[in-house]
Design a protein around this motif. Structure first.
Motif, PDB file in Angstrom:
ATOM      1  N   CYS A   1       2.730  13.591 -10.033  1.00 43.68           N
ATOM      2  CA  CYS A   1       3.513  14.826 -10.075  1.00 43.68           C
ATOM      3  C   CYS A   1       4.360  14.876 -11.541  1.00 43.68           C
ATOM      4  O   CYS A   1       4.689  16.078 -11.923  1.00 43.68           O
TER       5      CYS A   1
ATOM      6  N   ILE B   1       1.737   9.067  -6.392  1.00 42.32           N
ATOM      7  CA  ILE B   1       2.071  10.372  -6.235  1.00 42.32           C
ATOM      8  C   ILE B   1       2.989  10.843  -7.076  1.00 42.32           C
ATOM      9  O   ILE B   1       3.056  11.836  -7.835  1.00 42.32           O
ATOM     10  N   CYS B   2       4.040   9.994  -7.286  1.00 41.52           N
ATOM     11  CA  CYS B   2       5.329  10.182  -8.082  1.00 41.52           C
ATOM     12  C   CYS B   2       4.544  10.244  -9.640  1.00 41.52           C
ATOM     13  O   CYS B   2       4.911  11.305 -10.647  1.00 41.52           O
TER      14      CYS B   2
ATOM     15  N   VAL C   1       3.263  20.918 -17.920  1.00 39.88           N
ATOM     16  CA  VAL C   1       3.781  22.254 -17.801  1.00 39.88           C
ATOM     17  C   VAL C   1       4.826  22.503 -18.950  1.00 39.88           C
ATOM     18  O   VAL C   1       4.817  23.433 -19.764  1.00 39.88           O
ATOM     19  N   TYR C   2       5.645  21.504 -18.858  1.00 39.03           N
ATOM     20  CA  TYR C   2       6.714  21.446 -19.864  1.00 39.03           C
ATOM     21  C   TYR C   2       6.306  21.522 -21.331  1.00 39.03           C
ATOM     22  O   TYR C   2       6.930  22.411 -21.947  1.00 39.03           O
TER      23      TYR C   2
ATOM     24  N   ARG D   1       0.961  -1.073   0.042  1.00 34.11           N
ATOM     25  CA  ARG D   1       0.097   0.029   0.129  1.00 34.11           C
ATOM     26  C   ARG D   1       1.014   1.136   0.067  1.00 34.11           C
ATOM     27  O   ARG D   1       0.679   2.363  -0.656  1.00 34.11           O
ATOM     28  N   THR D   2       1.851   1.194   0.793  1.00 36.40           N
ATOM     29  CA  THR D   2       2.931   2.335   0.999  1.00 36.40           C
ATOM     30  C   THR D   2       3.658   2.570  -0.497  1.00 36.40           C
ATOM     31  O   THR D   2       3.417   3.684  -0.757  1.00 36.40           O
TER      32      THR D   2
ATOM     33  N   LEU E   1       1.888  16.305 -14.079  1.00 32.04           N
ATOM     34  CA  LEU E   1       1.960  17.776 -14.070  1.00 32.04           C
ATOM     35  C   LEU E   1       2.991  18.395 -14.686  1.00 32.04           C
ATOM     36  O   LEU E   1       2.753  19.150 -15.426  1.00 32.04           O
ATOM     37  N   VAL E   2       4.383  18.042 -14.148  1.00 31.61           N
ATOM     38  CA  VAL E   2       5.626  18.700 -14.766  1.00 31.61           C
ATOM     39  C   VAL E   2       5.631  18.455 -16.434  1.00 31.61           C
ATOM     40  O   VAL E   2       5.926  19.350 -17.030  1.00 31.61           O
TER      41      VAL E   2
ATOM     42  N   VAL F   1       3.572  22.894 -22.535  1.00 28.73           N
ATOM     43  CA  VAL F   1       2.985  23.998 -22.552  1.00 28.73           C
ATOM     44  C   VAL F   1       4.000  25.383 -22.854  1.00 28.73           C
ATOM     45  O   VAL F   1       4.025  26.106 -23.869  1.00 28.73           O
TER      46      VAL F   1
ATOM     47  N   THR G   1       0.977   3.856  -3.194  1.00 26.62           N
ATOM     48  CA  THR G   1       0.827   5.266  -2.935  1.00 26.62           C
ATOM     49  C   THR G   1       1.838   6.331  -3.437  1.00 26.62           C
ATOM     50  O   THR G   1       1.516   7.053  -4.134  1.00 26.62           O
ATOM     51  N   LEU G   2       2.894   5.955  -2.998  1.00 25.05           N
ATOM     52  CA  LEU G   2       4.215   6.784  -3.293  1.00 25.05           C
ATOM     53  C   LEU G   2       4.372   6.735  -4.905  1.00 25.05           C
ATOM     54  O   LEU G   2       4.666   7.873  -5.528  1.00 25.05           O
TER      55      LEU G   2
END
Lengths: 177, 211
Positions: A19, A15-16, A26-27, A7-8, A22-23, A29, A11-12
């Motif tokens: 993220c 998240i990675c 943005v890159y 589970r840990t 997202l980067v 754009v 989850t990590l």
């Protein structure tokens, strides 16, 4: 989910992944804006050291070593009118990137600083107007042809002179070939 | 509403990251060579603080305790990288002036500090307000130090911008732009802020005594 380690880790991982997405977005754009702006800034700097470039035809030549880019400028009939090179020198605070325009005979027509990180007020005097302007008219080796290093900014001014020398010798080779 | 104002005041003034907690000293000393540099660094950190605080607070029940620091750092670095890309695209002058200190916001102890101490224990709204408060406190501090260093060291205010004010008849003291000047300026600015704070506390104490 029973297994706490799984589970840990998941989850990590999640998240990675989000993220990174997202980067990446943005890159994606900002990339066209960034490249366009950088190309425009470089073009403006080239025109400021070599205004004739606007009406001439550019031809990319092979760059070597610290010379990052070398362009020959030809007129309508294919006659060589000058070179513009982008060359890096190892300054005190990092690379000093110069744009230098050179005649076919190997004489500097003008120079400008694209990027530097010299100490303000100390090394920066070697990338400021007076010293860079003194490069105009110099030929290889610039140290013996009218360019004196700035006292108190020896490392920075030698880096500029070495960079100019490297570009001039590359152009001389180019002329022989 | 009152609760949010309280959080804002607490983060920006009572626990000002720079003047009270002395956090984030590396960018405070390094980038404050001018008012504009200080301001832009402060705004970049504020954006990262608000975004990362909100997201970390939203995920606070999802993130396992054992990997919380790793998760915070990943979230923070994603926002920092995004901010850097945006600055590079739209504000190239700021990018050139701040350089390596933008990516280094990732390891700015204010950001991780607020994530661990506040965002992971409060609601997203509260975390966003706390981020805004900490960011504003940091921005004001950086702008103050940057203003003093630029004024004394270069003799200008907002130099290199359309609003530039040059100070005539005075020779600037280069010392204040150099790293040593950063330490001296920060020391004097903190001393001045502390003196003001003490004076206001004394006034409040005397007021209470009269009552």
């Amino acid at each position: 989910m029973k297994n706490p380690i799984l589970r840990t880790a998941l989850t990590l991982l999640l998240i990675c992944g989000v993220c990174a997405g997202l980067v990446a977005a943005v890159y994606h754009v900002t990339l066209p804006v960034t490249t366009a702006r950088e190309a425009e800034a470089e073009k403006a700097l080239v025109l400021s050291v070599y205004p004739e470039a606007a009406s001439l035809q550019a031809k990319e030549l092979e760059a070597k070593g610290n010379v990052e880019k070398l362009t020959a400028y030809l007129d309508g009939e294919g006659k060589l009118c000058g070179f513009v090179g982008i060359v890096c020198g190892a300054g005190f605070g990092g690379d000093i990137r110069l744009v230098i325009a050179v005649t076919p005979e190997g004489k500097i027509l003008g120079a400008g600083v694209q990027e530097h990180s010299e100490t303000p007020g100390v090394g920066s005097r070697a990338v400021g107007g007076d010293f860079i302007a003194s490069l105009t008219g110099a030929s290889l080796p610039v140290g013996e042809n009218g360019v004196d290093s700035v006292s108190g900014a020896t490392i920075s001014s030698r880096a500029v002179m070495a960079a100019a020398d490297e570009l001039l010798s590359l152009i001389r080779e180019e002329g022989k070939a | 509403m009152k609760k949010y104002l309280e959080i804002l005041k607490d983060a920006a003034i009572t626990k000002n990251p720079t003047f009270v907690q002395l956090l984030g000293m590396c960018p405070t000393l390094a980038v404050t060579t001018s008012l504009l540099n200080g301001l832009s660094m402060g705004v970049a950190v504020t954006v990262v603080l608000i975004c990362s605080g909100t997201i970390i607070s939203l995920l606070r029940r999802l993130i396992p305790d054992s990997v919380r620091i790793a998760s915070y750092i990943v979230i923070i670095s994603a926002f920092v990288t995004a901010v850097q890309l945006v600055i590079r695209a739209y504000l190239p002058a700021v990018d050139a002036a701040l350089g390596i200190f933008i990516p280094l916001i990732v390891v700015n102890c204010i950001v991780l500090g607020r994530a661990e101490a506040f965002a992971s224990k409060h609601t997203p709204g509260e975390a966003a307000v706390d981020g805004l408060g900490s960011g504003l406190g940091f921005t004001v501090a950086l702008a103050l130090v940057g203003f003093v260093r630029e004024f004394l060291g270069s003799g200008t205010i907002l130099g290199g911008t359309p609003l530039e004010l040059a100070i005539p008849f005075a020779k600037p003291m280069l010392f204040f732009v150099l790293p040593a000047g950063a330490f001296v300026t920060l020391g004097f600015v903190i001393a001045a802020v502390n003196a003001l704070r003490r004076a206001s506390e004394k006034r409040r104490f005397e007021k209470e005594k009269k009552l």
